[in-house]
Write an enzyme that holds these catalytic residues in place. Structure first.
Site, PDB file in Angstrom:
ATOM      1  N   TYR A 148       0.869  -1.193   0.000  1.00  0.00           N
ATOM      2  CA  TYR A 148       0.000   0.000   0.000  1.00  0.00           C
ATOM      3  C   TYR A 148       0.891   1.223   0.000  1.00  0.00           C
ATOM      4  O   TYR A 148       1.875   1.307   0.754  1.00  0.00           O
ATOM      5  CB  TYR A 148      -0.890   0.014   1.255  1.00  0.00           C
ATOM      6  CG  TYR A 148      -1.721   1.268   1.352  1.00  0.00           C
ATOM      7  CD1 TYR A 148      -3.018   1.312   0.836  1.00  0.00           C
ATOM      8  CD2 TYR A 148      -1.204   2.425   1.923  1.00  0.00           C
ATOM      9  CE1 TYR A 148      -3.776   2.464   0.898  1.00  0.00           C
ATOM     10  CE2 TYR A 148      -1.955   3.595   1.980  1.00  0.00           C
ATOM     11  CZ  TYR A 148      -3.229   3.609   1.469  1.00  0.00           C
ATOM     12  OH  TYR A 148      -3.972   4.759   1.517  1.00  0.00           O
ATOM     13  N   GLU A 153      -3.357   7.461  -4.327  1.00  0.00           N
ATOM     14  CA  GLU A 153      -3.242   6.187  -3.625  1.00  0.00           C
ATOM     15  C   GLU A 153      -2.997   5.053  -4.612  1.00  0.00           C
ATOM     16  O   GLU A 153      -3.700   4.945  -5.613  1.00  0.00           O
ATOM     17  CB  GLU A 153      -4.541   5.921  -2.853  1.00  0.00           C
ATOM     18  CG  GLU A 153      -4.518   4.645  -2.040  1.00  0.00           C
ATOM     19  CD  GLU A 153      -5.878   4.389  -1.385  1.00  0.00           C
ATOM     20  OE1 GLU A 153      -5.986   4.613  -0.174  1.00  0.00           O
ATOM     21  OE2 GLU A 153      -6.811   3.990  -2.091  1.00  0.00           O
TER      22      GLU A 153
END
Ligand code: ADP
Ligand code: MG
Length: 385
Positions: A108, A196
């Site tokens: 992530y 993101e």
């Protein structure tokens, strides 16, 4: 402002971040053609303004172009419900067809604005792919965070610290440093509120690649990027929110039955609080802004009335800049135009307040005047009770 995954990936690609080969399709035939061009074995990804698509059946691997076409037929027009969409889901109108990548591990990585420090914050975790909120809650030590000083910018040693914390070494670690620095450059140049990559992957061939991408532009900076408005996919937005945007009104749909029209965000928050206090449920948050004009008030009123959940309207206006008689005219104009028979309570204060009240009394509308915020809120709750 939101954009789709395929648009976000294009932007990341333009900043040198590796992305899979892919094509956007608007019909199931286009899905088939794209799958053929990509060699048959690919991933079909529904494009909606929400994540969590994988688990909801919006991201699937296919092995033949025909299979891709079938899946396209199934997905187009369907409302995809994910934990991020709410129960109504979002309609699939575009599909991204991508080469299927052999993934070795998922991470992530994101940069977002941290409002408490007013700085960009880099967030990374070796637990990618799954819901990061869950990781943050259950094992916060697995999330690495770094606040970026805007004067020095993100330094390579900081990016390296993050890459090492993710367990990367050698060339992969250096590739990750470059990728993180590029991500920061993208954030700054594109005025992003959030960028993101979840998951950022290491492929079996040993490359880093952004397998998913989400970009949220800072609404306050949209005026600096003339291409942004054209990137919006209106099919993903609430109709009333689109209309409100055209008139520069801040409108947010809520779950109750009392439509609220207020000037100033602070006053709007207070209005919702006081309504709740007296047992009312606001149907929306609508701020017409400090210098609201008669036209703006009329549009705002019409937007509120288009919401079928609205059973009554509470107007709370402080006429500091704005004259109350002008506000009253706007309300009357709009209410008459749409033949509004719903109960309305108006609480006004400021310049020309008596003239405003007189106009409302004489309008023939089902309207009451609140003496103050509390009184007004109580009245509308009672009228609906
Ligand atoms: P969402 O976050 O909305 O569920 P993603 O784009 O992250 O959607 O896709 C879900 C999962 O599907 C990813 O975590 C990844 O494991 C896999 N995936 C996505 N795109 C590809 C691709 N091109 N090749 C192989 N696997 C993929
Ligand atoms: Mg994802």
């Amino acid at each position: 402002m939101n954009i789709h995954e395929y648009q976000a990936k294009e932007i990341l690609g333009s900043f040198g971040i590796p992305i899979p080969r892919g094509r956007v399709a608007l019909t199931s035939d286009q899905v088939e053609r794209a799958a053929k061009e990509l060699g048959g074995h690919c991933v079909v990804k529904a494009q909606i303004y929400a994540g969590g698509r994988g688990k909801a059946g919006g991201v699937k691997v296919v092995h033949h172009p025909e299979q891709a076409q079938e899946l396209g037929k199934e997905l187009f027009g369907r409302r995809l419900v994910t934990p991020q969409t709410g129960p109504e889901g979002l309609k699939v109108r575009r599909i991204l067809v991508e080469e299927a990548v052999d993934i070795a591990s998922e991470f992530y990585l994101s940069i977002t604005l941290d409002r408490s420090t007013s700085r960009y914050c880099l967030i990374a975790s070796a637990e990618g792919g799954v819901e990061i909120e869950e990781v943050a809650q259950k094992s916060p030590e697995k999330i690495h965070m770094l606040t970026i000083d805007p004067f020095t910018g993100l330094r390579p040693y900081q990016a390296r610290k993050i890459a090492l914390a993710l367990g990367l070494s050698g060339t992969l670690c250096e590739d990750c440093v470059t990728l993180i620095l590029n991500l920061y450059r993208c954030c700054l140049e594109k005025d992003c509120f959030l960028v993101e990559i979840n998951p950022l992957v290491v492929t079996r061939a040993g490359w880093l690649m952004a397998m998913d991408a989400k970009i949220n532009f800072d609404d306050n900076a949209v005026y600096r990027h003339h291409e942004y408005p054209d990137m919006l996919d209106y099919s993903q937005l609430d109709n009333l929110e689109i209309n409100a945007g055209k008139y520069d009104l801040s409108y947010i749909k809520l779950k109750g039955n009392i439509g609220c029209m207020v000037n100033g965000a602070g006053l709007a928050m207070a209005t919702l609080d006081v309504l709740k206090e007296f047992g009312g449920e606001p149907a929306n948050f609508l701020d017409v802004g400090g210098g609201a004009t008669r036209e703006k008030v009329a549009e705002a009123f019409k937007i509120i009335l288009q919401d079928e959940d609205v059973k009554g309207v509470f107007v709370n206006i402080f006429g500091g800049i704005m004259r109350c008689d002008v506000i009253a005219q706007g309300i009357i104009e709009a209410a008459c135009e749409v033949h509004c028979a719903l109960p309305i309570v108006v609480r006004m204060d400021g310049s020309k307040v008596e003239e405003g009240k007189k106009l409302l009394f004489e309008s023939g509308l089902n309207v009451q005047i609140g003496e103050n915020l509390g009184d007004g809120a109580q009245r509308i709750v009672k009228m609906l009770g």
